[in-house]
Enzyme design. Sequence first.
Site, PDB file in Angstrom:
ATOM      1  N   ASP A 252      41.638  44.997  36.691  1.00  0.00           N
ATOM      2  CA  ASP A 252      40.653  43.910  36.223  1.00  0.00           C
ATOM      3  C   ASP A 252      39.703  44.974  35.406  1.00  0.00           C
ATOM      4  O   ASP A 252      39.318  44.594  34.362  1.00  0.00           O
ATOM      5  CB  ASP A 252      40.003  43.132  37.223  1.00  0.00           C
ATOM      6  CG  ASP A 252      41.204  42.090  37.465  1.00  0.00           C
ATOM      7  OD1 ASP A 252      41.816  41.377  36.622  1.00  0.00           O
ATOM      8  OD2 ASP A 252      41.659  41.883  38.700  1.00  0.00           O
TER       9      ASP A 252
ATOM     10  N   GLY B 130      36.657  47.423  44.102  1.00  0.00           N
ATOM     11  CA  GLY B 130      36.677  48.031  45.552  1.00  0.00           C
ATOM     12  C   GLY B 130      36.508  49.371  45.478  1.00  0.00           C
ATOM     13  O   GLY B 130      36.957  50.284  44.621  1.00  0.00           O
TER      14      GLY B 130
ATOM     15  N   ASP C 194      45.526  50.227  46.186  1.00  0.00           N
ATOM     16  CA  ASP C 194      46.823  49.174  46.185  1.00  0.00           C
ATOM     17  C   ASP C 194      47.996  49.801  45.367  1.00  0.00           C
ATOM     18  O   ASP C 194      49.120  49.309  45.748  1.00  0.00           O
ATOM     19  CB  ASP C 194      46.714  47.893  45.539  1.00  0.00           C
ATOM     20  CG  ASP C 194      45.589  46.867  46.368  1.00  0.00           C
ATOM     21  OD1 ASP C 194      45.289  47.382  47.610  1.00  0.00           O
ATOM     22  OD2 ASP C 194      45.375  45.695  45.862  1.00  0.00           O
TER      23      ASP C 194
ATOM     24  N   LYS D  78      41.945  53.420  39.235  1.00  0.00           N
ATOM     25  CA  LYS D  78      41.553  53.502  40.562  1.00  0.00           C
ATOM     26  C   LYS D  78      42.121  52.014  41.278  1.00  0.00           C
ATOM     27  O   LYS D  78      42.006  51.236  40.656  1.00  0.00           O
ATOM     28  CB  LYS D  78      39.970  53.487  40.571  1.00  0.00           C
ATOM     29  CG  LYS D  78      39.605  53.236  42.386  1.00  0.00           C
ATOM     30  CD  LYS D  78      38.667  52.186  42.498  1.00  0.00           C
ATOM     31  CE  LYS D  78      39.066  50.778  41.844  1.00  0.00           C
ATOM     32  NZ  LYS D  78      38.360  49.632  42.216  1.00  0.00           N
ATOM     33  N   THR D  79      42.635  52.424  42.294  1.00  0.00           N
ATOM     34  CA  THR D  79      42.992  51.174  43.229  1.00  0.00           C
ATOM     35  C   THR D  79      43.844  51.868  44.646  1.00  0.00           C
ATOM     36  O   THR D  79      44.915  52.448  44.088  1.00  0.00           O
ATOM     37  CB  THR D  79      43.885  50.025  42.549  1.00  0.00           C
ATOM     38  OG1 THR D  79      43.866  49.322  43.847  1.00  0.00           O
ATOM     39  CG2 THR D  79      44.928  50.332  41.700  1.00  0.00           C
TER      40      THR D  79
ATOM     41  N   ARG E 290      31.685  43.878  41.339  1.00  0.00           N
ATOM     42  CA  ARG E 290      32.804  43.070  40.576  1.00  0.00           C
ATOM     43  C   ARG E 290      32.291  42.405  39.339  1.00  0.00           C
ATOM     44  O   ARG E 290      33.129  41.514  38.921  1.00  0.00           O
ATOM     45  CB  ARG E 290      33.700  42.375  41.743  1.00  0.00           C
ATOM     46  CG  ARG E 290      34.196  43.409  42.864  1.00  0.00           C
ATOM     47  CD  ARG E 290      35.016  42.520  43.628  1.00  0.00           C
ATOM     48  NE  ARG E 290      35.497  43.335  44.876  1.00  0.00           N
ATOM     49  CZ  ARG E 290      36.558  43.926  44.783  1.00  0.00           C
ATOM     50  NH1 ARG E 290      37.387  44.010  43.555  1.00  0.00           N
ATOM     51  NH2 ARG E 290      37.127  44.559  45.917  1.00  0.00           N
TER      52      ARG E 290
END
Length: 553
Positions: A176, A81, A205, A202-203, A145
């Site tokens: 992931d 994402g 979240d 990266k994320t 993805r």
Amino acid sequence: MDISPLQRVRYDYLPKLPAILREPMGSILPVKGENTNPASDAEAIKALFPNTCGLPTVSFEKGKDAAISQIRNVGVILSGGQAPGGHNVISGLFDALKAANSENRLYGFKGGPSGILENSYKEITADFLKAYRNTGGFDIIGSGRTKLESEEQFKVCEAVCKTHDITALVIIGGDDSNTNAAVLAEYFAKRKNGIQVIGCPKTIDGDLKNEAIEISFGFDTATKTYSELIGNIERDANSAKKYWHFIKLMGRSASHIALECALETQPNVCLISEEVEAKKQSLASIVEDIANTVALRAQDGNNFGVILIPEGLVEFIPEVKVLIQEINDLLAKEAEAYALCSDDNQMFAFVVERLSSESKSVFNLLPEGIKKQLLMDRDPHGNVQVSRIETDKLLAEMVATLLKKMKKEGTYNGKFSSMTHFFGYEGRCAFPTNFDSDYCYSLGYNAFLLIAGGLTGYLSSVKNLSAPALEWKAGGIPITAMMNMEQRHGEMKPVIKKALVELEGKPFKYFEAHRAQWARETCFVFPGAVQYFGPTEVCDRTTVTLELEQSGK
């Protein structure tokens, strides 16, 4: 007007680097630290990664490196994402690559990992990169993805790299995606083909986090973007004084976003999934707690408020978590039979017949809309797509039902009207904050130095991030040091261990100490829009979470 005035000005922003990365190329050397061990399941991880497990941490110091000027071709992949700052990782990588040798070339594989499998690429040049510096999004080369996990895929990656004389790949992604990077690095190391693999964290979240990765990029920008919106809603609620706003926020596996936004805006209620799980709270008890807060504020004449809900909450409610795991396993193992179901009733019946008695009871209690959402197509990792489960609406409806009952019993005498929101995609491609612009550029620049140091299977690491950028510490950590074994698609797989909210950590403890006051009183804080120009304490500040975590260091 082809671009906005802000966009034009941001193109010219010069990101700040740590002091060591400001040294001239050829004057920086990697220094090895202590050897590392996997986060857990050490024997299993070592068996799967014999060539890249147990490597030492790396930092950088001043020193002569005559080999840095050798010609290199590097490939880069954006994976997973979107997160604000990805373009600056590529900018930092490109600038370092060219500073080492102007003949070096950077190939951007298009559409994520599938780009390298299909040999679909764009050579990144200075002119091409101009339109993407300091901007949000992953549209420079796109993302995807696709998982890199089979030997057949690895062989294709190797062949494509050989075609372009690529000797290093940089994979920019979350847990992931960087697991993919670790597996690919191990394969290349076993083959001794001379192709290095470096990851960048990266994320939005915030769950890719440890001692070496203090924050994943994009978290700062996303939480500030959401906090602006939450503050706007709080101001509106305090003006109209007639709505309770249920706001779901991104964060599937961890509640870092919800917690940071709560620290920024001081809502009346913020649910923390990790606490719900630790206390084994049922769905009914969560609803009761919210209803009691609504009732207490009504006693003061305040029939309004704001409630923050982490996206992945349902997976932390014990009885719902068990239900979801059973459904995930069931749909993975019996996918072909399930695909023959022609309507919702057949799907429901198919699942109910195969659930345990406890999960069957929970499933039957849920509204039909939530049942459908639990049975939607799984994500690439075999998990339910929690972003599509309308937890905000579920809680709003259940609270309304309980309040009606409380009114009949005489324990509540207020007015309740609710509004629901989901803030997710609004933050994934926002203009990066100065912090994320600087941090991401540093991660990319640092990634090249890890490549130049001959390293593979490492994640680019920049630490001491609550200090000014000049004082940041650059280096690298082996990806295997963050890995454990988890069940995916019914099988045990090596993955990077997700970092959840620590209930004994300073950020949660601060929230815990203040939430009772925020629940009863109107203590809203209005962060306003992200600022790019002005005092450093306004424009370059990091998250409250990071400030609290590093306070007293």
